[in-house]
Design an enzyme around this catalytic site. Structure first.
Site, PDB file in Angstrom:
ATOM      1  CD1 TRP A 107      -2.131  -2.254   1.676  1.00  0.00           C
ATOM      2  CD2 TRP A 107      -2.969  -1.186  -0.113  1.00  0.00           C
ATOM      3  NE1 TRP A 107      -3.131  -3.037   1.143  1.00  0.00           N
ATOM      4  CE2 TRP A 107      -3.658  -2.409   0.048  1.00  0.00           C
ATOM      5  CE3 TRP A 107      -3.313  -0.365  -1.175  1.00  0.00           C
ATOM      6  CZ2 TRP A 107      -4.671  -2.822  -0.819  1.00  0.00           C
ATOM      7  CZ3 TRP A 107      -4.328  -0.767  -2.044  1.00  0.00           C
ATOM      8  CH2 TRP A 107      -4.989  -1.983  -1.856  1.00  0.00           C
ATOM      9  CG  ASP A 177      -3.386   3.778   4.093  1.00  0.00           C
ATOM     10  OD1 ASP A 177      -4.413   3.551   4.753  1.00  0.00           O
ATOM     11  OD2 ASP A 177      -3.137   3.234   2.996  1.00  0.00           O
ATOM     12  CE  LYS A 201      -8.626  -2.398   3.841  1.00  0.00           C
ATOM     13  NZ  LYS A 201      -8.693  -3.676   3.151  1.00  0.00           N
TER      14      LYS A 201
HETATM   15  C1  LIG Z   1      -3.613  -0.052   4.028  1.00  0.00           C
HETATM   16  C2  LIG Z   1      -4.552   0.087   2.843  1.00  0.00           C
HETATM   17  N1  LIG Z   1      -4.497   1.198   2.091  1.00  0.00           N
HETATM   18  C3  LIG Z   1      -5.310   1.358   1.043  1.00  0.00           C
HETATM   19  C4  LIG Z   1      -6.254   0.417   0.698  1.00  0.00           C
HETATM   20  C5  LIG Z   1      -7.123   0.663  -0.498  1.00  0.00           C
HETATM   21  O1  LIG Z   1      -8.375   1.091  -0.136  1.00  0.00           O
HETATM   22  P1  LIG Z   1      -9.525   1.366  -1.207  1.00  0.00           P
HETATM   23  O2  LIG Z   1      -9.776   0.077  -1.919  1.00  0.00           O
HETATM   24  O3  LIG Z   1     -10.682   1.809  -0.376  1.00  0.00           O
HETATM   25  O4  LIG Z   1      -9.049   2.429  -2.123  1.00  0.00           O
HETATM   26  C6  LIG Z   1      -6.331  -0.760   1.463  1.00  0.00           C
HETATM   27  C7  LIG Z   1      -7.315  -1.829   1.228  1.00  0.00           C
HETATM   28  O5  LIG Z   1      -7.765  -2.334   0.342  1.00  0.00           O
HETATM   29  C8  LIG Z   1      -5.457  -0.924   2.564  1.00  0.00           C
HETATM   30  O6  LIG Z   1      -5.497  -2.039   3.302  1.00  0.00           O
END
Ligand SMILES: Cc1ncc(COP(=O)(O)O)c(C=O)c1O
Length: 367
Positions: A107, A177, A201
Site C-alpha cells: 500500500w 494511511d 475493514k
Molecule cells: C492499508 C490500505 N491502504 C489502502 C487500501 C485501499 O483502499 P480502497 O480500496 O478503499 O481504495 C487498502 C485496502 O484495500 C489498505 O489495506
C-alpha cells in the site's frame, strides 16, 4: 453476546466482518429509522434526520479518539486510493517540494507511485529487499529537510506489518494511511497531519473514507485544484460538498457506538486485539517451522496475521479444510500468497480460538 449460529468466521481483509449487533440494528431499522418513518436509504443528505446521523458519527469518532480542536473529521468517497491522489495534489503544490514516503508494503508503494505524478518523491525507506517484513528504525530513514510531508502506512494489510512507533519527522506533517488499523488502539491525534482509512475493514463498510485532518493544513490547498479534489472545499461543506455516502456514514456511526458502548473504547479493544493476535502468533511460533510468520516479531500486525506453510499444496489443503470448518477467506493476498487471517475489531474471540485450534490440529495431522 455474539451469536454465530448460522454465520461462518469470516477472516476477510476487507470488506470485512462487522459486529453482529450492528448488522442486527441495520436490519431492524432498514424499513424505518426510529421516529423518521423512512429508511436511511431514502432520506435526503440535507435533511435534519441525516444531520443527526452525520453529527452522531462525527462526535463518536471525536470521543473515541479524544479529538483535539486542532483537527477535524471528514467523510469522503473514492476510498484510500483517492487519498493517494488528493494528498500530493493538496499538499505538494510546488514542483520544487518533496514528499517523503516510507514504504513498508504494497500500500505504501501505491502511495509513492502517485506522489511522483505531482512533485518530487523521496522514498525515505523501502522494505522491499526483505520482502516487506518489517518497519524501519528512526536512524534508517532518509528524510528530506523541509519535506512537504512524510507518509507512512501504519498497518500494511497485505504483508501484516505494523509500524508501532511513529517516526520523528520534524516540521513535516505526518500523513498516515490507517485503512486497516483505525480504531484498533488508542491514538494521539496531535501527532498527525492527516489520518485516513477506508471504512470497510475496521470502521464500517465500503463507500466512505474516514479522515482526521489537522485544520491548519487546509491553508495549503490551492484554489486552482479541481473542486472535488480540494480538502478545503469538503471541509467548508462539512462533508456535504456533494451527496455523501449516507448509508456508509450511518454504519460507521453504529460501529463507533458499538465500540463505545459494548467494547469499552479504544484502550479496551486494543487489549482484546492483542489477546486475539497472540493466540495465532503462538500457534505459529510453537509449530517448529510448520507455519512461518511473514513479519518480523517486533513488527507484527495485530489486525492481519500473515503466514505460510511449507508448500502451496499444503496451503490449499489448509484453506479447504478450514473453510469446511467454517473458517473462511483465509487465502493470502494474490501478490504474496500464503495465509492471511484478518482479525479486525469485530472478529470475536471465539473465531480466533477456533482458528488457533484448527491450526494446532492441522499441524499435528500433517507435520
Ligand atoms: C492499508 C490500505 N491502504 C489502502 C487500501 C485501499 O483502499 P480502497 O480500496 O478503499 O481504495 C487498502 C485496502 O484495500 C489498505 O489495506
Amino acid at each position: 453476546m455474539t451469536k454465530m449460529t448460522s454465520r461462518v468466521f469470516n477472516f476477510s481483509a476487507g470488506p470485512a466482518i462487522l459486529p453482529e449487533v450492528v448488522l442486527e440494528q441495520i436490519q431492524s431499522e432498514m424499513l424505518s429509522l426510529p421516529g423518521v418513518g423512512s429508511s436511511v436509504l431514502e432520506i435526503s443528505h440535507r435533511s435534519k434526520d441525516f444531520d443527526e446521523i452525520l453529527n452522531d458519527a462525527t462526535s463518536r469518532i471525536a470521543e473515541l479518539t479524544d479529538l483535539p480542536d486542532t483537527h477535524e473529521v471528514l467523510f469522503l468517497q473514492g476510498g484510500s486510493a483517492l487519498q493517494n491522489v488528493m494528498m500530493p495534489m493538496n499538499f505538494l503544490t510546488e514542483k520544487t517540494q518533496t514528499a517523503d514516503v516510507i514504504v513498508t508494503g504494497a500500500w505504501g508503494k501505491k502511495t509513492a507511485a502517485e506522489v511522483s505524478r505531482f512533485g518530487n518523491l523521496n522514498i525515505a525507506w523501502d522494505g522491499g529487499d526483505s520482502g516487506y517484513n518489517k518497519a524501519p528504525q528512526q536512524n534508517e530513514l532518509q528524510l528530506t529537510p523541509n519535506a512537504a510531508y512524510c507518509h507512512l502506512t501504519s498497518n500494511e494489510t497485505i504483508h501484516g506489518v505494523k509500524y508501532w512507533d511513529l517516526p520523528e519527522t520534524g516540521d513535516a506533517p505526518l500523513l498516515v494511511d490507517k485503512s486497516s488499523d483505525l480504531f484498533s488502539e488508542p491514538i494521539d491525534i496531535k501527532k498527525y497531519g492527516l489520518i485516513y482509512a477506508c471504512a470497510q475493514k475496521n470502521a464500517g463498510i465500503a463507500g466512505v473514507n474516514v479522515l482526521i485532518l489537522k485544520k491548519e493544513l487546509l491553508d495549503r490547498c490551492d484554489d486552482r485544484l479541481p473542486s472535488y479534489l480540494d480538502y478545503s472545499k469538503h471541509s467548508k461543506a462539512g462533508s456535504r460538498f456533494n451527496t455523501p455516502p449516507t448509508f456508509a456514514i450511518y454504519v460507521t456511526g453504529l460501529v463507533c457506538k458499538w465500540l463505545q458502548e459494548e467494547k469499552g473504547g479504544l484502550a479496551r479493544i486494543s487489549q482484546f486485539n492483542q489477546d486475539k493476535a497472540s493466540l495465532l502468533y503462538k500457534e505459529i511460533d510453537q509449530s517448529n517451522g510448520f507455519y512461518s510468520g511473514h513479519a518480523e516479531k517486533a513488527d507484527r500486525s495485530i489486525m492481519n496475521v500473515v503466514f505460510t506453510l511449507q508448500t502451496e499444496d499444503l496451503e490449499n489443503q489448509f484453506l479447504t479444510e478450514a473453510a469446511e470448518a467454517g473458517l473462511t477467506t483465509l487465502k493470502g493476498h494474490r501478490s504474496l500468497g500464503g495465509i492471511r487471517a484478518s482479525i479486525y475489531n469485530a472478529m470475536p474471540m471465539e473465531g480466533v480460538e477456533s482458528l488457533a485450534q484448527f491450526m494446532a490440529d492441522f499441524a499435528r495431522k500433517n507435520g
